[in-house]
Design an enzyme around this catalytic site. Structure first.
Site, PDB file in Angstrom:
ATOM      1  N   SER A  59      68.827  20.345  37.805  1.00  0.00           N
ATOM      2  CA  SER A  59      69.701  20.461  39.431  1.00  0.00           C
ATOM      3  C   SER A  59      69.402  21.812  39.746  1.00  0.00           C
ATOM      4  O   SER A  59      69.964  22.354  40.837  1.00  0.00           O
ATOM      5  CB  SER A  59      71.178  20.704  38.740  1.00  0.00           C
ATOM      6  N   GLU A 110      30.150  70.669  20.326  1.00  0.00           N
ATOM      7  CA  GLU A 110      28.957  69.807  20.635  1.00  0.00           C
ATOM      8  C   GLU A 110      27.878  70.398  21.467  1.00  0.00           C
ATOM      9  O   GLU A 110      26.778  70.038  21.396  1.00  0.00           O
ATOM     10  CB  GLU A 110      29.433  68.600  21.164  1.00  0.00           C
TER      11      GLU A 110
END
Length: 622
Positions: A313, A78
């Site tokens: 509990s 590029e």
């Protein structure tokens, strides 16, 4: 001299004009600054992604985020002279102009990476005038940013098909991996895609995508192209979404551990739960109180680790810890489990029976109700509630209600995060808030010696896992609305809740039958061995015969002929039958249950009684 002066004036005018143009028409950087949110784990791995408004997956990236293969291919194909040109490459532009003049069509655009960034920031028609604007913008960008920063802009904005922008989104969506782990073939496709992201999409135009990739590589590649996009990560969806809403854009670090989080989510997804029931799970590092894994729900958007529910509990250990610290009881001292009234309140055990005189440690292990209420009566409900509040856990009471004795049996609301906070304090007596963002300061909560005594009393074999040294407790709210199981070893707390989001009962469900097997599987997800543990409690009631699994016997080979009746004898009811850690539906008061093998294979059948004793047998179904 006049000529020189004239040229100087012209030069000054050009420079001044350039600065004036730059000031009047600065580049619009809003697209680059509007990025999606990435929630990361403690090692910087991506846990969850959230798009920008409108649904575009645009994620911030920099040169340090990509593989060397990718960067080399990008610059080579590029913009070879990216690090030396001022934003525009005259040689590339001249070549493009010559090719256009000779062929009558655009062969190569001559755009540098900087010019491509300018085009991505402000999308325009592909015309000569647009090219001129890109050149001007490229000079502006080069004046404002370093080359590495310009690369970062490209890596954030480059299109990869559909609503994908930026190398991180492209890499994760097409290959399911971060861009620093791309191999050369994968990197080549992602270099080629931004040139024409829709025309080169590998899922729609594989032949074109393959040709473009091979052209970047300079040779045919053997690797297949992706046939479809991969779903972008969305682990820990409920807490991740909350973090993204609070801090949108960019990256958010958390204390979660991606492999453990994935394993916890798989565990939750594989559960077979009662109709409409959901499970929530937490794994917490004890030393730092950092959350390592969190499953807020097996489905839906609710974070049920924050749901306020009755713990049954599960708060009893902290009643005992305060009672031990204040001298109201000792682990080996006797406590009566006999019918008793506390004013108008007359608690009973789950099986409506009473155990007589037992030690405090045994009463805690067996989760007997009368001893726990008696100890809370001595500690004082207000004192107990104030202690929890000092630890950062406020029990939610009915409007206008004051703390009272039912607190010992779940008479107030807490969350799964609250329970994990409290159980982590059994390690050293100190409480600290759970955190997704690093260690938090701790505060005194329990007497350290009393915390150790409680932990020792709760340390016994956890059925369904081979791990040793786990202290654990279950809880069941009234009507089976909520099933809880929480445990800790030397390093982690694992906490589990199972229930329905609307709070309706799950008939027959208990913490022991439905949450405890998930707790065991949760501990099995933890790789490191736990630290040395306190001695395992060995005291047992002398009035109960040893628990035995009568059928099937060890090594049995069963024919696949429908239902098999599992039978046990001894032990204290209710009994829970499990196969491979998953509870088998049945009547808890009976000593048998029906099981239909899902198919041939090897299975482990386990029965567990109310005291936590267990017996197992490995069998084969053919």
């Amino acid at each position: 001299m006049k000529r020189v002066a004239f040229l100087a004036v012209v030069a000054i005018g050009l420079v001044a004009g350039t600065f004036a143009l730059d000031a009047a028409y600065p580049p619009d950087l809003s697209r680059a600054r509007t990025v999606g949110t990435e929630v990361m784990d403690r090692q910087g791995r991506t846990l969850a992604l959230f798009p920008v408004e409108g649904g575009t997956w645009r994620l911030a990236a920099g040169a340090g985020d990509v593989s060397a293969h990718y960067l080399d291919l990008l610059l080579r194909t590029e913009d070879k002279r990216f690090f030396t040109h001022p934003g525009v490459d005259p040689l590339a532009l001249a070549r493009a102009a010559w090719q256009w003049a000779r062929t009558g069509r655009i062969v190569s655009g001559g755009s540098t990476i900087t010019m491509q960034v300018a085009r991505m920031l402000e999308r325009r028609p592909r015309t000569v005038a647009s090219k001129a604007v890109e050149i001007f913008r490229a000079f502006q960008l080069e004046a404002r940013f370093t080359k590495q920063e310009i690369l970062g802009l490209y890596l954030t904005l480059a299109p990869y098909g559909g609503n994908l922008e930026g190398i991180r989104a492209g890499s994760l969506a097409w290959f399911g991996r971060p861009p620093h782990r791309l191999d050369p073939d994968q990197a080549a496709l992602l270099v080629a895609l931004p040139r024409s992201p829709e025309r080169l999409r590998p899922d729609r135009h594989p032949a074109r995508a393959r040709a473009a990739r091979d052209a970047v590589l300079g040779a045919p590649a053997p690797q297949d192209l992706p046939a479809a996009r991969i779903a972008l990560p969305r682990h820990a969806p409920q807490p991740a979404a909350a973090l993204a809403r609070a801090e949108p854009g960019g990256r958010i670090a958390t204390t979660l551990d991606l492999p453990l989080q994935e394993a916890a989510e798989r565990l939750a997804a594989d559960l077979v739960l009662p109709d409409r029931a959901r499970a929530a799970l937490l794994v917490v590092d004890i030393a730092s109180r950092e959350i390592r894994a969190i499953v807020g729900a097996t489905e839906g958007s609710l974070d049920l680790t924050r749901a306020v529910r009755s713990p049954g509990s599960a708060l009893k250990p902290f009643v005992y810890a305060m009672a031990f610290a204040e001298g109201h009881a000792a682990p080996d001292a006797p406590l009566p489990d006999l019918p008793r009234r506390f004013g108008a309140y007359a608690p009973e055990n789950y099986d409506r029976g009473f155990a007589g005189n037992v030690t405090a440690a045994e009463a805690l292990r067996r989760s007997l109700n009368v001893p726990a209420v008696a100890l809370l009566d001595r500690v004082g409900p207000l004192r107990f509630a104030s202690g929890l509040k000092a630890a950062g856990v406020t029990p939610r009471l009915a409007p206008g209600a004051e703390p009272s004795l039912p607190l010992a049996l779940g008479g107030a609301g807490v969350t799964l995060r609250d329970l994990a906070t409290l159980y982590a304090a059994l390690s050293d007596g100190r409480a600290a808030p759970l955190t997704l963002a690093g260690p938090a300061p701790s505060r005194p909560f329990l007497d350290p010696h009393a915390a150790r005594l409680v932990r020792r009393a709760l340390t016994r074999r956890l059925p369904g896992t081979l791990r040793e040294g786990i202290a654990w407790k279950t809880g069941t709210s009234w009507g089976g609305r909520d099933a809880w199981a929480v445990g800790l070893d030397g390093r982690h707390v694992v906490a589990v809740w199972v229930g329905r989001a609307d709070g309706t009962p799950m008939p027959g469900a208990t913490g022991l039958s439905i949450a405890m097997p998930i707790l065991a599987r949760g501990f099995d997800l933890l790789d490191p061995a736990p630290l040395p543990q306190p001695p395992v409690a060995t005291a047992a009631t002398a009035t109960v015969d040893g628990l035995r699994l009568l059928f099937p016997p060890p090594g049995a080979v069963l024919a696949e002929l429908g239902s098999v009746t599992l039978r046990a004898m001894g032990g204290r009811r209710p009994l829970t039958f499990m196969v491979d850690g998953i509870a088998v539906p049945g009547m808890p008061a009976r000593r048998e249950a029906g099981w239909a093998p899902p198919g041939p294979g090897f299975y482990r059948v386990t029965v567990m009684d109310a005291d936590g004793a267990a017996a197992s047998a490995a069998v084969r179904v053919r």
